[in-house]
Design an enzyme around this catalytic site. Structure first.
Site: not given
Lengths: 328, 378
Positions: B163-165
């Site tokens: 998720v995301c980074q």
């Protein structure tokens, strides 16, 4: 209409004044946050402190919102009465910009006055200096209570020696900041002052940019409101007003900070801030060393050693585990 | 406490507005407004930090190393899919966003649909963690977690959900250890960091590098990067909307305790930002944001190079169409750097970055999309 014009004039000064104050306050908060950052030990503290900071900023933005709304209420009747709202708006914005520029030139004058800056800098770091100065003073105070009961004779003699043999020749030479036992500290102080001057300049540039962006955000809002009014959909409620203001201003903000020239101004400010912080730490470390206290560099070094040892232990444990699993 | 201050302050500011607009003449509306505030204040007075609970799905810690904890959520179906899913969250902000509360939990929905779900909590780095590197996070903690899960589930490979980074991390990990990744799902994951019209990337130096922000200088000055600094950076992407406007709607929800708690949970998450380990931050910002090395195949994790062509496993790329933090173009770029004939699926949702976790509509559509995709690839 008479009363509207009066309100309009009265609004000019406090509105623009608050504009600038809100900008300064926002950046003061930024500084505070940067300074406090390392001290945030627990998540709960973090949760509580930032909203408090924002509460302060919001107070300023709230006032600005109020004044903007009042300004709009002044423009609106004029627009509907004789269609001169556009001209009024233009005049208003020009006055605002003039005030921002006056603020700018005032700040730049300060930048040019090195003596004034030095005085200001000393005042700024006074609290820090006081920490070691008072300790030092208290440590030498007992020297005055010499067994003879009268220290003044000694002082006179000392002064005589100082004036005749030291100050007039070697003393002035030794007072050069590049020589003598205080050489290192002088160098650090001068370096910190130099970086502080650069930071002040970069901060002033950044604040001007912020002020300009706020001005442009406000202009965009007014254009939006006029466009709405021309379409016979005037904004009448405070809620709709603030929503339009937030969106218009944020759009201007975003576009402005995607431009390289503005990014450079912001970057110069952040980098100057970090350089100054490093200088401050360097001075602090020098004093900590004087009092035989651990410095950040030393603590970092210890942490680094522990980190490396921890990795080594993990690696050894892993290899041991593999050997135990596959003894062959 | 903050909200109480805010409300009082809000009243101070807004009452002149109301007066100006003649609302004082509208007794009914004014009374209704006052009732809302008073009722809301009662709710606020009765609340404290303990009431703002986050992360409601039952879970157990199955492995811990330093500050990192690996959790396994309690499965809710009798026979979950055999390949476990490991959620890899970002270092920025806390991972309970994927399990914020009942009715707004990606984890709960995945469990209901039959997945066996694990989650890494990276913890709060302290000064002692200042020297942690990306290699420690990826080849160390993440790799060990994958091994632990493989061992527990008797599987050779697992599914990563980054998720995301954490999505970017998952791409790097899967490139370095493709033999351990059965399927890869990335969600709002930045891939191409050169996005000059995205404020976060522009401020991070995607075009100007150190002139925009000298990361070496920043890490040298601060050691770890304070979470509050990052918070402020995120809020400054939309300073008025995020710092002011959203609070103006609070009085409307204050009288409803459930809604107020929802708001406070989100506030808690937003401002619950761990500091970033200095050396990791240095490498991530310089290599990814400023030099865009991921798509160039130049990122080094320790002495190993990340090559996106190693991503031979099936990949599901999920992105948010209105994302102001990770531009859709940044996530979509992944498709350009995968090996030919990859099993690569893209799906988007009409929300912003945060909406991917908490939007009711997305939570209705997203978990089934993931599970359906995985079921076809078990």
């Amino acid at each position: 209409m008479e009363s509207t014009s009066k309100t309009w004039t009265e609004l000019m000064t406090p509105f623009s004044q608050f504009w600038l104050e809100s900008s300064s306050q926002a950046w003061k908060n930024w500084f505070d946050l940067m300074a406090q950052g390392g001290a945030m030990a627990s998540p709960n503290q973090t949760f509580e402190s930032l909203p408090q900071q924002f509460q302060q900023s919001q107070q300023f933005y709230g006032e600005m919102l109020k004044l903007s709304f009042q300004a709009w209420q002044s423009i609106w009747p004029k627009l509907t009465a004789n269609g001169s709202g556009q001209a009024d708006l233009q005049g208003y914005l020009e006055q605002l910009q003039t005030q921002i520029q006056q603020y700018a030139s005032g700040t730049q004058t300060l930048q040019g006055d090195l003596d004034g800056l030095w005085q200001y800098y000393l005042k700024e770091v006074q609290k820090f200096s006081q920490l070691w100065l008072s300790t030092w003073q208290s440590s030498i105070a007992p020297l005055g209570k010499l067994p003879t009961g009268d220290v003044y004779a000694w002082l006179d003699l000392n002064n005589l020696y100082g004036d005749a043999l030291y100050s007039k020749n070697l003393g002035s030479f030794m007072r050069s900041p590049l020589l003598g036992p205080s050489r290192e500290m002088n160098g650090k102080l001068l370096g910190a002052f130099d970086d502080w001057v650069k930071l002040s300049q970069a901060m002033a540039d950044y604040q001007l940019l912020e002020a300009d962006i706020q001005y442009r955000g406000f202009a965009a809002l007014m254009e939006d409101l006029l466009a709405q009014a021309k379409e016979d959909k005037p904004v009448k409620t405070w809620k709709e007003f603030q929503q339009r203001w937030a969106i218009a201003a944020d759009q201007v903000f975003e576009a402005a900070f995607c431009e390289e020239k503005n990014l450079k101004i912001r970057g110069k400010f952040i980098n100057a801030l970090n350089r100054y912080r490093i200088q401050q730490q360097s001075i602090l470390e020098a004093w900590l060393k004087t009092f035989n206290l651990p410095t950040r560099s030393e603590v970092d070094e210890i942490h680094q050693t522990i980190y490396q040892l921890r990795k080594e232990v993990k690696s050894l444990k892993k290899r041991l585990g593999e050997t135990e699993t596959n003894p062959g | 406490m903050f909200l109480l201050f805010f409300i009082v302050h809000w009243l101070k500011i807004m009452l002149p507005f109301l007066a100006q607009m003649g609302l004082e003449e509208n007794l009914h509306e004014t009374l209704s407004f006052t009732e809302k505030i008073l009722s809301g204040l009662e709710h606020l007075q009765g609340l404290n930090e303990e009431d703002i609970q986050v992360g409601f799905t039952p879970k157990e810690a199955v492995y811990q190393e330093d500050k990192m904890v690996l959790y396994r959520f309690q499965p809710v179906v009798e026979s979950p899919l055999p390949i476990p899913v490991l959620i890899v969250y970002a270092l920025v902000n806390r991972p309970y966003m994927v399990d914020l509360q009942e009715g707004r939990s990606l984890v709960a929905n995945l469990l209901k649909l039959g997945l066996d779900v694990y989650l890494i909590d990276w913890g709060y780095p302290s000064r002692g963690d200042r020297w942690l590197t990306l290699e420690d996070y990826l080849s160390g903690y993440l790799n060990t977690c994958v091994d632990v899960i493989c061992q527990r589930s008797q599987q050779e490979k697992i599914t990563l959900l980054g998720v995301c980074q954490g999505g970017t991390f998952s791409l790097c990990y899967a490139s370095l250890f493709p033999e351990k990744v059965k399927n890869l799902v990335v969600m709002v994951a930045p891939v191409d960091f050169e996005q000059p019209s995205t404020l976060l990337n522009a401020r991070g130096g995607c075009t100007l590098g150190a002139e925009a922000v000298d990361i070496d200088l920043m890490v040298d000055a601060m050691g770890n990067i304070p979470g509050d600094y990052l918070n402020l950076e995120f809020l400054m992407l939309k300073p008025l909307q995020l710092g002011y406007q959203k609070y103006l709607d609070v009085p409307d929800i204050m009288e409803d305790e459930a809604k107020l708690l929802n708001f406070l949970r989100m506030e808690k998450w937003i401002f619950d930002s761990p500091d970033q380990a200095g050396e990791t931050y240095r490498q991530f910002l310089k290599d990814f944001y400023q030099q865009n090395k991921l798509i160039k195949g130049e990122v080094m994790i320790g002495d190993r190079r990340v090559d996106l062509h190693n991503l031979t496993m099936p990949i599901l790329n999920l992105y948010a169409e209105k994302d102001h933090l990770v531009a859709p173009a940044s996530s979509l770029a992944l498709g350009d750097y995968l090996p030919e004939n990859s099993d690569y699926t893209v799906q988007s949702f009409p929300v912003g970055h945060i909406g991917m976790y908490v939007s009711g509509k997305v939570q209705r559509d997203l978990p089934p999309a993931i599970v359906h995709w995985l079921q076809e690839r078990q």
